[in-house]
Design a protein around this motif. Structure first.
Motif, short mmCIF file in Angstrom:
data_model
loop_
_atom_site.label_atom_id
_atom_site.label_comp_id
_atom_site.label_asym_id
_atom_site.label_seq_id
_atom_site.Cartn_x
_atom_site.Cartn_y
_atom_site.Cartn_z
N HIS A 1 -47.74 -23.07 39.55
CA HIS A 1 -46.45 -22.68 38.97
C HIS A 1 -45.42 -23.79 39.12
N LEU A 2 -45.51 -24.53 40.22
CA LEU A 2 -44.68 -25.71 40.41
C LEU A 2 -44.98 -26.73 39.31
N ARG A 3 -46.25 -26.94 39.02
CA ARG A 3 -46.63 -27.89 37.97
C ARG A 3 -46.00 -27.50 36.63
N ARG A 4 -46.15 -26.23 36.25
CA ARG A 4 -45.60 -25.77 34.98
C ARG A 4 -44.07 -25.80 34.99
N GLY A 5 -43.48 -25.49 36.13
CA GLY A 5 -42.02 -25.54 36.24
C GLY A 5 -41.48 -26.95 36.09
N VAL A 6 -42.11 -27.90 36.76
CA VAL A 6 -41.67 -29.30 36.65
C VAL A 6 -41.89 -29.80 35.23
N ASP A 7 -42.99 -29.39 34.60
CA ASP A 7 -43.24 -29.77 33.21
C ASP A 7 -42.12 -29.23 32.31
#
Length: 142
Positions: A117-123
């Motif tokens: 979810h961090l990955r998608r949020g940063v994206d």
């Protein structure tokens, strides 16, 4: 999976698809909120109103409350909520360092399961910053 849907990542996406993603997210949210609120259900209406009231300036300012909402959304693993709060945080003036401190709190509280979810949020944050796009033009949670 619960009521929160997974948003696809867009690594390498062109600007049109980024704008389309943000536009689709915003339009769906607005359309469904209007649909839900058109029902004669006071509990739902009051919950939406409570949500809106919660994020107004008070003892804690709007920026702090949005960061709290972002951390809670990450720990609860709701990508729609994460995107929403990232956009609201941007509107409230949260800078990159502040975002990553909030992300670190979410990771410590939520554990490694928060990483996707961090990955998608940063994206999503990268897309907003790279395109100068604002996903949610006004601060309304209802």
């Amino acid at each position: 999976m619960g009521p929160c849907r997974k948003l696809p990542t867009s690594a390498g996406a062109d600007p049109v698809s980024v704008q389309d993603r943000v536009k689709a997210f915003t339009e769906f949210r607005q359309r469904m909120n209007e649909r839900i609120l058109s029902e004669d259900n006071q509990v739902v209406r009051r919950f939406f109103a409570l949500d809106t009231q919660t994020y107004k300036d008070g003892a804690l300012d709007l920026k702090t409350k949005e960061l709290l909402g972002l951390v809670a959304s990450m720990v609860l693993r709701c990508d729609d909520c994460i995107s929403y709060h990232i956009a609201q945080c941007k509107e409230a003036g949260v800078n990159r360092d502040e975002f990553f401190e909030a992300f670190s709190v979410a990771l410590v509280v939520g554990g490694s399961i928060v990483i996707p979810h961090l990955r998608r949020g940063v994206d999503f944050l990268d897309q907003l910053e790279g395109q100068g796009i604002h996903a949610v033009p006004e601060h309304k949670h209802d």
